[in-house]
Design a protein around this motif. Structure first.
Motif, mmCIF file in Angstrom:
data_model
loop_
_atom_site.group_PDB
_atom_site.id
_atom_site.type_symbol
_atom_site.label_atom_id
_atom_site.label_comp_id
_atom_site.label_asym_id
_atom_site.label_seq_id
_atom_site.Cartn_x
_atom_site.Cartn_y
_atom_site.Cartn_z
ATOM 1 N N ALA A 1 -36.496 15.824 -14.651
ATOM 2 C CA ALA A 1 -35.253 16.602 -14.612
ATOM 3 C C ALA A 1 -34.116 15.768 -14.024
ATOM 4 C CB ALA A 1 -35.449 17.871 -13.799
ATOM 5 N N LYS A 2 -34.424 15.001 -12.984
ATOM 6 C CA LYS A 2 -33.404 14.133 -12.386
ATOM 7 C C LYS A 2 -32.917 13.107 -13.400
ATOM 8 C CE LYS A 2 -34.724 14.378 -7.505
ATOM 9 N NZ LYS A 2 -35.255 13.609 -6.362
ATOM 10 N N ASP A 3 -33.852 12.560 -14.182
ATOM 11 C CA ASP A 3 -33.470 11.607 -15.230
ATOM 12 C C ASP A 3 -32.532 12.263 -16.242
ATOM 13 O OD1 ASP A 3 -34.864 9.420 -14.274
ATOM 14 O OD2 ASP A 3 -36.593 9.708 -15.597
ATOM 15 N N LYS B 1 -41.706 10.594 -9.879
ATOM 16 C CA LYS B 1 -42.701 10.502 -10.945
ATOM 17 C C LYS B 1 -43.946 9.738 -10.483
ATOM 18 C CE LYS B 1 -39.479 9.313 -14.038
ATOM 19 N NZ LYS B 1 -38.885 8.846 -15.296
ATOM 20 N N ILE B 2 -43.748 8.670 -9.709
ATOM 21 C CA ILE B 2 -44.888 7.888 -9.209
ATOM 22 C C ILE B 2 -45.720 8.712 -8.236
ATOM 23 C CG2 ILE B 2 -45.530 5.905 -7.775
ATOM 24 C CD1 ILE B 2 -43.117 4.424 -9.095
ATOM 25 N N LYS B 3 -45.062 9.372 -7.294
ATOM 26 C CA LYS B 3 -45.790 10.204 -6.344
ATOM 27 C C LYS B 3 -46.491 11.354 -7.063
ATOM 28 C CE LYS B 3 -43.222 9.102 -2.201
ATOM 29 N NZ LYS B 3 -42.472 9.586 -1.057
ATOM 30 N N GLY B 4 -45.842 11.885 -8.072
ATOM 31 C CA GLY B 4 -46.457 12.943 -8.859
ATOM 32 C C GLY B 4 -47.717 12.486 -9.557
ATOM 33 N N MET B 5 -47.656 11.306 -10.142
ATOM 34 C CA MET B 5 -48.834 10.757 -10.821
ATOM 35 C C MET B 5 -49.961 10.521 -9.828
ATOM 36 S SD MET B 5 -46.958 8.150 -13.496
ATOM 37 C CE MET B 5 -48.443 7.405 -14.092
ATOM 38 N N ALA B 6 -49.622 10.014 -8.633
ATOM 39 C CA ALA B 6 -50.638 9.761 -7.608
ATOM 40 C C ALA B 6 -51.270 11.068 -7.132
ATOM 41 C CB ALA B 6 -50.018 9.008 -6.428
ATOM 42 N N ASN B 7 -50.451 12.088 -6.905
ATOM 43 C CA ASN B 7 -50.987 13.375 -6.476
ATOM 44 C C ASN B 7 -51.850 14.003 -7.559
ATOM 45 O OD1 ASN B 7 -50.316 14.058 -3.771
ATOM 46 N ND2 ASN B 7 -48.185 14.274 -4.362
ATOM 47 N N MET C 1 -34.892 11.448 -2.761
ATOM 48 C CA MET C 1 -35.875 10.664 -3.456
ATOM 49 C C MET C 1 -35.416 10.491 -4.897
ATOM 50 S SD MET C 1 -40.006 11.404 -3.542
ATOM 51 C CE MET C 1 -39.867 12.402 -2.096
ATOM 52 N N GLY C 2 -35.587 9.300 -5.430
ATOM 53 C CA GLY C 2 -35.161 9.027 -6.792
ATOM 54 C C GLY C 2 -36.143 9.543 -7.822
ATOM 55 N N SER C 3 -35.701 9.562 -9.053
ATOM 56 C CA SER C 3 -36.542 10.102 -10.119
ATOM 57 C C SER C 3 -37.814 9.282 -10.317
ATOM 58 C CB SER C 3 -35.754 10.174 -11.416
ATOM 59 O OG SER C 3 -35.381 8.884 -11.856
ATOM 60 N N THR C 4 -37.702 7.963 -10.200
ATOM 61 C CA THR C 4 -38.880 7.121 -10.387
ATOM 62 C C THR C 4 -39.904 7.364 -9.290
ATOM 63 O OG1 THR C 4 -37.543 5.437 -11.473
ATOM 64 C CG2 THR C 4 -39.688 4.737 -10.631
ATOM 65 N N SER C 5 -39.460 7.449 -8.046
ATOM 66 C CA SER C 5 -40.417 7.682 -6.956
ATOM 67 C C SER C 5 -41.036 9.067 -7.066
ATOM 68 C CB SER C 5 -39.760 7.478 -5.587
ATOM 69 O OG SER C 5 -38.711 8.384 -5.382
ATOM 70 N N ALA D 1 -45.616 19.096 -10.671
ATOM 71 C CA ALA D 1 -44.272 19.558 -10.306
ATOM 72 C C ALA D 1 -43.376 18.378 -9.923
ATOM 73 C CB ALA D 1 -44.345 20.562 -9.166
ATOM 74 N N GLN D 2 -43.932 17.408 -9.180
ATOM 75 C CA GLN D 2 -43.152 16.237 -8.792
ATOM 76 C C GLN D 2 -42.714 15.447 -10.022
ATOM 77 O OE1 GLN D 2 -46.099 14.651 -6.030
ATOM 78 N NE2 GLN D 2 -44.586 14.734 -4.387
ATOM 79 N N GLN D 3 -43.613 15.304 -10.979
ATOM 80 C CA GLN D 3 -43.256 14.580 -12.197
ATOM 81 C C GLN D 3 -42.168 15.318 -12.975
ATOM 82 O OE1 GLN D 3 -46.320 12.653 -14.609
ATOM 83 N NE2 GLN D 3 -47.798 13.357 -13.077
ATOM 84 N N THR D 4 -42.272 16.623 -13.029
ATOM 85 C CA THR D 4 -41.259 17.424 -13.715
ATOM 86 C C THR D 4 -39.903 17.264 -13.035
ATOM 87 O OG1 THR D 4 -42.927 18.999 -14.440
ATOM 88 C CG2 THR D 4 -40.633 19.761 -14.433
#
Length: 63
Positions: free
Chosen positions: A52-54, A7-13, A1-5, A45-48
């Protein structure tokens, strides 16, 4: 999974977790509040992870 996805999934969760916590509190359902808190932490955690990937990608690109 890419960094953007991530972060998006993290924001949604995180948002869904906040809603669950509020609903659980409003209706007096402590288990829903806890479920919301867990989901919110998962989102954080997903956003973090995405951030980190970025950072890693920027470090590799600068070499």
């Amino acid at each position: 999974m890419g960094s953007t996805s991530d972060k998006i999934k993290g924001m949604a969760n995180e948002a869904a977790g906040n809603v669950k916590q509020a609903v659980g509190k409003a209706v007096g359902n402590p288990s829903l509040e806890v479920e919301g808190a867990v989901q919110e932490r998962k989102g954080e955690a997903q956003q973090t992870l995405g951030k980190a990937k970025d950072a890693v990608k920027k470090g590799v690109d600068s070499v």
